[in-house]
Design an enzyme around this catalytic site. Structure first.
Site, short mmCIF file in Angstrom:
data_model
loop_
_atom_site.label_atom_id
_atom_site.label_comp_id
_atom_site.label_asym_id
_atom_site.label_seq_id
_atom_site.Cartn_x
_atom_site.Cartn_y
_atom_site.Cartn_z
CB ALA A 258 -0.77 -0.19 1.39
CD GLU B 115 1.55 -5.60 5.46
OE1 GLU B 115 2.57 -6.40 5.61
OE2 GLU B 115 1.02 -5.70 4.58
N GLY C 6 0.98 -5.29 1.16
CA GLY C 6 -0.25 -5.32 -0.04
C GLY C 6 0.47 -5.86 -1.40
CD GLU D 76 -2.30 -8.07 2.51
OE1 GLU D 76 -2.02 -6.89 2.15
OE2 GLU D 76 -2.90 -8.39 3.20
N1 DAK Z 1 4.65 3.66 -0.38
C1 DAK Z 1 4.86 4.70 -1.10
N2 DAK Z 1 6.10 5.05 -1.40
C2 DAK Z 1 6.89 3.68 -1.45
C3 DAK Z 1 6.53 2.67 -0.87
C4 DAK Z 1 5.21 2.37 -0.48
N3 DAK Z 1 4.97 1.30 0.28
N4 DAK Z 1 7.44 1.75 -1.12
C5 DAK Z 1 8.53 2.52 -1.69
N5 DAK Z 1 8.11 3.66 -2.14
C6 DAK Z 1 8.89 5.03 -2.66
C7 DAK Z 1 9.84 5.65 -1.72
O1 DAK Z 1 9.40 6.38 -1.00
C8 DAK Z 1 10.76 6.12 -2.92
O2 DAK Z 1 10.35 7.06 -3.29
P1 DAK Z 1 11.20 8.82 -3.33
O3 DAK Z 1 11.55 8.81 -2.19
O4 DAK Z 1 12.32 8.35 -4.33
O5 DAK Z 1 10.19 9.67 -3.78
C9 DAK Z 1 10.76 5.15 -4.01
O6 DAK Z 1 9.49 4.33 -3.81
C10 DAK Z 1 11.98 4.07 -3.86
O7 DAK Z 1 11.93 3.42 -2.66
P2 DAK Z 1 13.24 3.48 -1.96
O8 DAK Z 1 14.29 4.65 -2.04
O9 DAK Z 1 12.86 3.26 -0.53
O10 DAK Z 1 13.93 2.15 -2.47
P3 DAK Z 1 15.09 1.37 -1.58
O11 DAK Z 1 15.31 0.26 -2.64
O12 DAK Z 1 15.90 1.75 -0.79
O13 DAK Z 1 13.91 0.32 -0.58
C11 DAK Z 1 12.05 -1.10 -0.12
C12 DAK Z 1 12.97 -0.72 -1.08
C13 DAK Z 1 10.95 -1.68 -0.54
C14 DAK Z 1 12.82 -2.00 0.92
C15 DAK Z 1 11.39 0.32 0.56
O14 DAK Z 1 11.12 1.09 -0.53
C16 DAK Z 1 10.51 0.15 1.39
O15 DAK Z 1 10.59 -0.38 2.75
N6 DAK Z 1 9.41 0.44 1.25
C17 DAK Z 1 8.05 0.22 2.09
C18 DAK Z 1 7.57 -1.33 1.96
C19 DAK Z 1 6.33 -1.41 2.93
O16 DAK Z 1 6.41 -1.26 4.12
N7 DAK Z 1 5.21 -1.79 2.39
C20 DAK Z 1 4.09 -2.21 3.38
C21 DAK Z 1 3.18 -1.05 3.23
S1 DAK Z 1 1.88 -1.24 4.28
C22 DAK Z 1 -5.73 -2.68 3.72
C23 DAK Z 1 -5.17 -3.15 2.62
C24 DAK Z 1 -3.55 -3.26 2.39
C25 DAK Z 1 -2.96 -2.76 3.33
C26 DAK Z 1 -3.44 -2.56 4.63
C27 DAK Z 1 -4.91 -2.31 5.06
N8 DAK Z 1 -7.25 -2.48 4.02
C28 DAK Z 1 -7.99 -2.81 3.01
C29 DAK Z 1 -7.67 -2.12 5.44
C30 DAK Z 1 -1.59 -2.86 3.24
C31 DAK Z 1 -0.60 -2.27 3.95
C32 DAK Z 1 0.69 -2.22 3.27
O17 DAK Z 1 1.37 -2.63 2.45
#
Ligand code: DAK
Length: 257
Positions: A63, A131, A108, A111
């Site tokens: 997400a 998450e 997500g 998922e």
């Molecule tokens: N959201 C927004 N931007 C993201 C992102 C994300 N999940 N993942 C990466 N980006 C963006 C980064 O902010 C960066 O943007 P800029 O800073 O260049 O503008 C760009 O993508 C490149 O990312 P990084 O510079 O961080 O790249 P790295 O290779 O250093 O790192 C990484 C890759 C995947 C390890 C890192 O980007 C990371 O940790 N990303 C977050 C991953 C994460 O935590 N994903 C889970 C999100 S929570 C629901 C349904 C679904 C959900 C919840 C509720 N309901 C229906 C109730 C789902 C929740 C989730 O998925």
């Protein structure tokens, strides 16, 4: 468009198209995925779907933390169905889906892959449920689907630690069907889709429905469901065509009727 939706013969291809954010799903992408999935479900010419991510780094990083999570914080308590229905939650889809996993698959994003029936992974893919590191749990089904797909202890490891695993480990625990070089992910997904398109489409859909609905039934009720679907299939033109083609030693020409 955040979701690029293409039709190639009997195959629908959904590409999450936000490579600048590692294909993270924002609300717009979720809405577009809903619309494309409904079109796929309702188009009789389409038999199999493939989901992939744009670019060479990510399938989907989950997400969008800056867009979708604030939206959910605002709407989820008063409206549990704030997010549009998708195969991850709320949209029953018996046509088969293949995840062509071209890279990072987090939260997500995992998922989305779990809501597919088959998962073809790049050797560079990584899988995780981060998450809990954000103070959340998954919301598109990982707490429910992951323990049904991989051994309980591996599901717990992924869900409780938030630590990612690589493609080989994902294959070893049965999270993905096959690991291939990155450049072969899409071609392999299409090959598998073509194989499915050779089978009777109504039978393929019934098999998927029996598996998914059956997984939350008792064995006895599941066998009853299987029997009802079998009785329905035997009344279809496709069943007559499939069995006649076998007897006549030719390829069947299934119509999905
Ligand atoms: N959201 C927004 N931007 C993201 C992102 C994300 N999940 N993942 C990466 N980006 C963006 C980064 O902010 C960066 O943007 P800029 O800073 O260049 O503008 C760009 O993508 C490149 O990312 P990084 O510079 O961080 O790249 P790295 O290779 O250093 O790192 C990484 C890759 C995947 C390890 C890192 O980007 C990371 O940790 N990303 C977050 C991953 C994460 O935590 N994903 C889970 C999100 S929570 C629901 C349904 C679904 C959900 C919840 C509720 N309901 C229906 C109730 C789902 C929740 C989730 O998925």
């Amino acid at each position: 468009m955040a979701i690029d939706y293409q039709k190639e013969g009997k195959i629908a291809i959904f590409t999450i198209n936000r490579p600048e954010a590692l294909n993270a799903m924002n609300v717009q992408a979720a809405r577009e995925l809903h619309e494309a999935m409904v079109d796929f479900r309702d188009d009789p010419e389409l038999w199999v779907g493939i989901i992939t991510g744009a670019g060479d780094r990510a399938f989907c990083a989950g997400a969008d933390i800056k867009d979708m999570l604030p939206f959910l914080k605002e709407h989820l308590q008063s409206s549990p169905w704030a997010m549009p229905a998708t195969p991850m939650r709320g949209l029953d889809l018996w046509k088969p889906l293949i995840a062509a996993i071209n890279g990072l698959t987090m939260g997500g994003g995992l998922e989305i892959a779990l809501a597919c029936d088959l998962r073809i992974a790049s050797e560079k893919a990584r899988f995780g449920c981060p998450e809990v590191t954000l103070g959340l749990i998954p919301g598109w089904g990982a707490t429910q689907r992951l323990p049904r797909i991989v051994p309980w202890c591996k599901a717990a490891e992924l869900l409780l630690t938030g630590k990612p695993i690589d493609a080989q480990e994902a294959y070893r625990i049965g999270l993905v069907n096959i690991v291939v070089p990155t450049e072969a992910v899409m071609s392999t997904a299409k090959e598998w889709a073509e194989v499915i398109c050779q089978a009777g489409p109504l039978a393929v859909r019934a098999a998927k429905e029996a598996m998914i609905r059956g997984s939350s039934l008792t064995l006895e009720d599941g066998l009853r469901l299987e029997n009802a679907l079998e009785a329905y299939l035997m009344s279809t033109e496709d069943f007559t065509e499939g069995t006649t083609a076998f007897v006549e030693k030719r390829k069947p020409d299934f119509k999905g009727k």
